[in-house]
Design a protein around this motif. Structure first.
Motif, PDB file in Angstrom:
ATOM      1  N   TRP A 124      36.357  31.756  52.538  1.00 67.45           N
ATOM      2  CA  TRP A 124      35.611  32.164  51.361  1.00 67.45           C
ATOM      3  C   TRP A 124      34.519  33.007  51.184  1.00 67.45           C
ATOM      4  O   TRP A 124      34.436  33.613  52.103  1.00 67.45           O
ATOM      5  N   GLU A 125      33.763  33.438  50.163  1.00 69.09           N
ATOM      6  CA  GLU A 125      32.960  34.304  50.469  1.00 69.09           C
ATOM      7  C   GLU A 125      31.445  34.635  49.937  1.00 69.09           C
ATOM      8  O   GLU A 125      30.765  35.454  50.186  1.00 69.09           O
ATOM      9  N   ARG A 126      30.568  33.433  48.894  1.00 66.76           N
ATOM     10  CA  ARG A 126      29.866  33.113  49.457  1.00 66.76           C
ATOM     11  C   ARG A 126      28.700  32.627  49.809  1.00 66.76           C
ATOM     12  O   ARG A 126      29.218  32.618  51.719  1.00 66.76           O
ATOM     13  N   PRO A 143      30.141  38.247  43.554  1.00 68.68           N
ATOM     14  CA  PRO A 143      30.640  36.744  44.672  1.00 68.68           C
ATOM     15  C   PRO A 143      31.539  37.143  45.406  1.00 68.68           C
ATOM     16  O   PRO A 143      31.755  36.586  46.261  1.00 68.68           O
ATOM     17  N   HIS A 144      32.245  38.934  45.244  1.00 72.94           N
ATOM     18  CA  HIS A 144      33.231  39.434  46.434  1.00 72.94           C
ATOM     19  C   HIS A 144      32.321  40.007  47.353  1.00 72.94           C
ATOM     20  O   HIS A 144      31.729  40.982  46.936  1.00 72.94           O
ATOM     21  N   LYS A 145      32.881  39.602  48.677  1.00 72.08           N
ATOM     22  CA  LYS A 145      32.049  40.195  49.410  1.00 72.08           C
ATOM     23  C   LYS A 145      33.220  40.730  50.463  1.00 72.08           C
ATOM     24  O   LYS A 145      34.831  40.172  50.943  1.00 72.08           O
ATOM     25  N   ASP A 146      32.870  42.101  51.453  1.00 71.87           N
ATOM     26  CA  ASP A 146      34.280  42.628  52.156  1.00 71.87           C
ATOM     27  C   ASP A 146      33.251  43.136  53.333  1.00 71.87           C
ATOM     28  O   ASP A 146      32.606  43.621  53.154  1.00 71.87           O
ATOM     29  N   PRO A 189      40.958  48.496  45.804  1.00 68.12           N
ATOM     30  CA  PRO A 189      40.034  47.784  45.525  1.00 68.12           C
ATOM     31  C   PRO A 189      39.821  46.551  46.366  1.00 68.12           C
ATOM     32  O   PRO A 189      41.445  46.026  46.787  1.00 68.12           O
ATOM     33  N   HIS A 190      38.861  45.394  45.990  1.00 62.22           N
ATOM     34  CA  HIS A 190      38.772  44.313  46.105  1.00 62.22           C
ATOM     35  C   HIS A 190      40.197  43.336  46.243  1.00 62.22           C
ATOM     36  O   HIS A 190      40.046  42.598  44.958  1.00 62.22           O
ATOM     37  N   GLU A 191      41.000  43.347  46.703  1.00 65.34           N
ATOM     38  CA  GLU A 191      42.518  42.662  46.269  1.00 65.34           C
ATOM     39  C   GLU A 191      42.424  41.066  47.716  1.00 65.34           C
ATOM     40  O   GLU A 191      42.928  41.394  48.618  1.00 65.34           O
ATOM     41  N   HIS A 192      41.929  40.024  46.978  1.00 67.34           N
ATOM     42  CA  HIS A 192      42.199  39.078  48.574  1.00 67.34           C
ATOM     43  C   HIS A 192      44.057  39.075  48.885  1.00 67.34           C
ATOM     44  O   HIS A 192      44.812  39.029  48.724  1.00 67.34           O
ATOM     45  N   GLY A 193      43.809  38.727  50.550  1.00 67.55           N
ATOM     46  CA  GLY A 193      45.589  39.147  50.923  1.00 67.55           C
ATOM     47  C   GLY A 193      45.310  40.394  51.795  1.00 67.55           C
ATOM     48  O   GLY A 193      46.802  40.667  52.333  1.00 67.55           O
TER      49      GLY A 193
HETATM   50 ZN   LIG Z   1      36.729  37.885  46.937  1.00 71.09          ZN
END
Ligand SMILES: [Zn+2]
Length: 172
Positions: A59-61, A112-115, A28-32
């Protein structure tokens, strides 16, 4: 600006958008946290790195101005070179054949989250000698705290959790 764009335009010609399907092991998308998938088939070593954009850019925007657009473009160009993330021992004699870096802002989406995904394809003179891979990405990307690595070698597969203090992926 024009000069900068010209310099990177040549690089971008070589960058293709990575396959649309998500990485098989990407969590899953997890920052860090980022994931690294590595597979060896004959003399081919395929490495796929997948990370929340936040780890790499902060940032991801979508980029809001020219300066942010430049940072984003420079990041994608930088990731076309695997050395920014990992190093492969010389004994395996691996040569980069191709690289693809995804463009998570290519399509607008409400998420809003991007990989970002980078895929590096190597041809190795001695793939069987590959016993370790070192993750350097923690130095360059301070927000990156952990890399979950998955490997598939002929006859064996496994996973390993890497951090700034434990950077070495040991292969059986
Ligand atoms: Zn994100």
């Amino acid at each position: 600006m024009a000069k900068f764009v010209a310099r990177f335009a040549a690089i971008f010609l070589a960058l293709l958008v990575a396959a649309a399907h998500p990485a098989a092991h990407a969590g899953p998308h997890e920052h860090g946290v980022a994931s690294l998938e590595l597979s060896v088939d004959g003399s081919t070593l395929l490495v796929r790195f997948s990370s929340p954009l936040d780890n790499l850019l902060g940032w991801e925007r979508a980029p809001r101005n020219e300066q942010e657009q430049r940072q984003y473009a420079a990041l994608r160009a930088e990731l076309a070179q695997p050395a920014v993330i990992l190093s492969i021992p010389e004994v395996a004699a691996c040569r980069l054949e191709s690289a693809t870096v995804s463009d998570p802002h290519l399509k607008s989406s409400s998420d809003p989250h991007k990989d970002l995904e980078a895929e590096w394809n190597f041809r190795c003179g001695a793939a069987a000698s590959l016993r370790t891979i070192t993750i350097n990405g923690f130095d360059r990307f301070k927000r990156l705290r952990r890399v979950d690595a998955f490997y598939a070698l002929p006859g064996k597969s496994g996973k390993s959790r890497l951090t700034g203090r434990q950077r070495e992926l040991k292969l059986p």
